[in-house]
Design an enzyme around this catalytic site. Sequence first.
Site, PDB file in Angstrom:
ATOM      1  N   CYS A 145       6.501  -0.510   6.806  1.00  0.00           N
ATOM      2  CA  CYS A 145       5.983   0.719   6.059  1.00  0.00           C
ATOM      3  C   CYS A 145       7.590   1.052   5.313  1.00  0.00           C
ATOM      4  O   CYS A 145       8.577   1.119   5.594  1.00  0.00           O
ATOM      5  CB  CYS A 145       6.088   1.691   7.246  1.00  0.00           C
ATOM      6  SG  CYS A 145       5.307   3.214   6.652  1.00  0.00           S
ATOM      7  N   LEU A 146       6.904   1.457   3.885  1.00  0.00           N
ATOM      8  CA  LEU A 146       8.071   1.981   3.193  1.00  0.00           C
ATOM      9  C   LEU A 146       9.044   3.144   3.392  1.00  0.00           C
ATOM     10  O   LEU A 146       9.958   3.249   3.247  1.00  0.00           O
ATOM     11  CB  LEU A 146       7.494   2.190   1.691  1.00  0.00           C
ATOM     12  CG  LEU A 146       6.884   1.049   0.962  1.00  0.00           C
ATOM     13  CD1 LEU A 146       6.075   1.583  -0.286  1.00  0.00           C
ATOM     14  CD2 LEU A 146       7.765   0.236   0.578  1.00  0.00           C
ATOM     15  N   HIS A 152      -1.721   7.131   7.462  1.00  0.00           N
ATOM     16  CA  HIS A 152      -1.029   8.019   6.809  1.00  0.00           C
ATOM     17  C   HIS A 152      -1.456   9.321   6.284  1.00  0.00           C
ATOM     18  O   HIS A 152      -0.860  10.561   6.656  1.00  0.00           O
ATOM     19  CB  HIS A 152      -0.158   7.246   5.728  1.00  0.00           C
ATOM     20  CG  HIS A 152       0.868   6.743   5.744  1.00  0.00           C
ATOM     21  ND1 HIS A 152       2.163   7.039   6.333  1.00  0.00           N
ATOM     22  CD2 HIS A 152       1.425   5.154   5.445  1.00  0.00           C
ATOM     23  CE1 HIS A 152       3.022   5.982   6.810  1.00  0.00           C
ATOM     24  NE2 HIS A 152       2.503   4.980   6.217  1.00  0.00           N
ATOM     25  N   HIS A 168      -3.760   1.164   8.038  1.00  0.00           N
ATOM     26  CA  HIS A 168      -2.312   1.800   8.049  1.00  0.00           C
ATOM     27  C   HIS A 168      -2.285   3.028   7.039  1.00  0.00           C
ATOM     28  O   HIS A 168      -1.561   3.974   7.376  1.00  0.00           O
ATOM     29  CB  HIS A 168      -1.252   0.667   7.814  1.00  0.00           C
ATOM     30  CG  HIS A 168       0.036   1.052   7.597  1.00  0.00           C
ATOM     31  ND1 HIS A 168       1.265   0.480   8.252  1.00  0.00           N
ATOM     32  CD2 HIS A 168       0.796   1.810   6.644  1.00  0.00           C
ATOM     33  CE1 HIS A 168       2.482   1.188   7.876  1.00  0.00           C
ATOM     34  NE2 HIS A 168       2.225   1.858   7.114  1.00  0.00           N
ATOM     35  N   GLU A 169      -2.580   2.952   5.598  1.00  0.00           N
ATOM     36  CA  GLU A 169      -2.558   4.069   4.881  1.00  0.00           C
ATOM     37  C   GLU A 169      -3.409   4.945   5.038  1.00  0.00           C
ATOM     38  O   GLU A 169      -3.104   6.123   4.972  1.00  0.00           O
ATOM     39  CB  GLU A 169      -3.009   3.138   3.547  1.00  0.00           C
ATOM     40  CG  GLU A 169      -2.115   2.176   2.891  1.00  0.00           C
ATOM     41  CD  GLU A 169      -0.575   2.560   3.144  1.00  0.00           C
ATOM     42  OE1 GLU A 169      -0.095   3.509   3.116  1.00  0.00           O
ATOM     43  OE2 GLU A 169       0.171   1.246   3.217  1.00  0.00           O
ATOM     44  N   GLN A 187       3.260   9.929   1.543  1.00  0.00           N
ATOM     45  CA  GLN A 187       4.589   8.913   1.323  1.00  0.00           C
ATOM     46  C   GLN A 187       5.258   9.170   0.204  1.00  0.00           C
ATOM     47  O   GLN A 187       6.511   9.124  -0.059  1.00  0.00           O
ATOM     48  CB  GLN A 187       4.259   7.483   1.582  1.00  0.00           C
ATOM     49  CG  GLN A 187       3.974   7.062   2.913  1.00  0.00           C
ATOM     50  CD  GLN A 187       3.718   5.488   3.016  1.00  0.00           C
ATOM     51  OE1 GLN A 187       2.799   4.967   2.153  1.00  0.00           O
ATOM     52  NE2 GLN A 187       4.961   4.772   3.390  1.00  0.00           N
ATOM     53  N   GLY A 217       0.834  -1.182  -0.132  1.00  0.00           N
ATOM     54  CA  GLY A 217      -0.068   0.024   0.052  1.00  0.00           C
ATOM     55  C   GLY A 217       0.806   1.313   0.040  1.00  0.00           C
ATOM     56  O   GLY A 217       2.197   1.116   0.341  1.00  0.00           O
TER      57      GLY A 217
HETATM   58 ZN    ZN Z   1       3.363   3.075   5.784  1.00  0.00          ZN
END
Ligand code: ZN
Length: 171
Positions: free
Chosen positions: A90-91, A136, A132-133, A53, A48
């Site tokens: 997480c990226l 963000h 999670h997204e 991000q 995701g």
């Molecule tokens: Zn993340």
Amino acid sequence: MKKTKLRIHFWGEKILRTKCQQVKEVNDEIRKLLDEMCVLMKNCDGMGLAANQAGLDVSLVVVNSGKEILKLINPKILKREGSTEFEEGCLSFPGLYINIKRASKVWVSYLNERGEPLTIEASGILAVVLQHEIDHINGIVFIDRLPIWVRIRLRKRLKEIKGKYKNGMPE
Ligand code: ZN
């Protein structure tokens, strides 16, 4: 591998703390950003990706459900149910994998690429990724969901990530 001008933003970069602007009109510009985000997600092997991000202050999320790519505009959690714990990555936090408690089932409203309002009901890993997204785009990152004592234990790791990635991805 397709190319994109977008890059991942890392822990320590202000945009991760930004509550993203709502999309007022679903137009070609928005559809193009979603496509670019999908390319970035794929190139980074992410499940995701939230717009901030990728450095964009706009309320967009893309998710790879395994079966399909979901593109969500102005996603919002309407309802949560149950509880689950899952090891998340997480990226924006390379190399950090931590157990996070979240709802096991969620209902999410959003607009699709044609600007049509839809609701998705998700459970399992998809519910986790969506939570999670959507966190963000509200300026919340996964470590915010940890009990304070766990976060204190991670302090050194977090500082390392901040130092190592402060100019983007190192060569
Ligand atoms: Zn993340």
